[in-house]
Design a protein around this motif. Structure first.
Motif, PDB file in Angstrom:
ATOM      1  N   ASP A  24     122.183  13.306  23.986  1.00  0.00           N
ATOM      2  CA  ASP A  24     121.773  14.404  23.103  1.00  0.00           C
ATOM      3  C   ASP A  24     120.748  13.929  22.071  1.00  0.00           C
ATOM      4  N   ARG A  37     117.216  13.428  31.957  1.00  0.00           N
ATOM      5  CA  ARG A  37     118.165  13.524  30.845  1.00  0.00           C
ATOM      6  C   ARG A  37     118.776  14.926  30.784  1.00  0.00           C
ATOM      7  N   ASP A  38     117.932  15.951  30.940  1.00  0.00           N
ATOM      8  CA  ASP A  38     118.433  17.324  30.896  1.00  0.00           C
ATOM      9  C   ASP A  38     119.394  17.604  32.051  1.00  0.00           C
ATOM     10  N   ARG A  39     119.069  17.114  33.255  1.00  0.00           N
ATOM     11  CA  ARG A  39     119.976  17.268  34.402  1.00  0.00           C
ATOM     12  C   ARG A  39     121.299  16.555  34.145  1.00  0.00           C
ATOM     13  N   ARG A  42     123.508  18.450  31.779  1.00  0.00           N
ATOM     14  CA  ARG A  42     124.168  19.553  32.493  1.00  0.00           C
ATOM     15  C   ARG A  42     125.333  19.024  33.331  1.00  0.00           C
TER      16      ARG A  42
END
Length: 198
Positions: A24, A37-39, A42
């Motif tokens: 984060d 990072r976003d994947r 999730r």
């Protein structure tokens, strides 16, 4: 200690919290790392089970690009299972409380080098397919590690060979994604001396 038995996912609660907080707050080192990072964030929505290789949709792994004390060489492993040169790393284990600790444990086990120092800020995140559980994804969080002067490596069971290479003369065949670690690892070394992990 491999995580081959069925493990209670709550075993990974602290590690899951650490991974979520770390990613984060992380500033990605490239556009590809930002997407990965976003994947990975999730994936972490699944809860602590996302830290275990038992989670077939994907799981978090931790790896490290080991630099010599001068930053003029990197240590790579000729992986026994897939026959390519790659950075050191692997699956998180129930004993790991942080991703930094997991990466440092893996680097120490696979290199045989005591006294490694790790930068606690990731240098990359990469998502790639693997054969775990008959087919899964590794969401690999990668760190820079420095070896003490005069370190001597020892080949582990997971490697056919270990070797030190100049950053601009990496060996072939090289695993996809390994070369992208060199620039951010060297930047981490220049940014500040790597410190001992907590």
């Amino acid at each position: 200690m491999p995580d081959t038995a069925i493990t209670d996912p709550t075993t990974y609660t602290a590690l899951h919290a650490d991974a979520t907080a770390l990613l984060d707050g992380w500033q990605p080192t490239s556009p590809a790392a930002a997407l990965a990072r976003d994947r990975t964030l999730r994936l972490l929505d699944a809860g602590p089970v996302a830290m275990s290789r038992q989670h077939r949709p994907g799981h978090i792994t931790a790896s490290a690009l080991v630099l010599d004390s001068t930053g003029s060489r990197v240590l790579l492993c000729l992986h026994a299972k897939f026959g390519r040169w790659v950075q050191l790393g692997g699956h998180c284990e129930p004993v790991d409380q942080t991703l930094v600790a997991a990466a440092l444990r893996e680097a120490t086990e696979e290199s045989g080098i005591a006294g490694l120092r790790i930068d606690p800020v990731p240098i990359d995140v990469d998502v790639h397919p693997v054969q775990c559980q008959g087919g899964s994804l590794h969401h690999d969080v990668r760190f820079a590690v420095v070896a003490p002067p005069a370190a001597v490596e020892q080949v582990s069971d997971e490697a056919e060979e270990l070797g030190w290479f100049a950053p601009d003369h990496l060996p072939e065949p090289l695993a996809g994604g390994t070369v992208q670690l060199v620039a951010p690892a060297l930047a981490a070394l220049r940014r500040s001396p790597l410190r001992l992990a907590p």
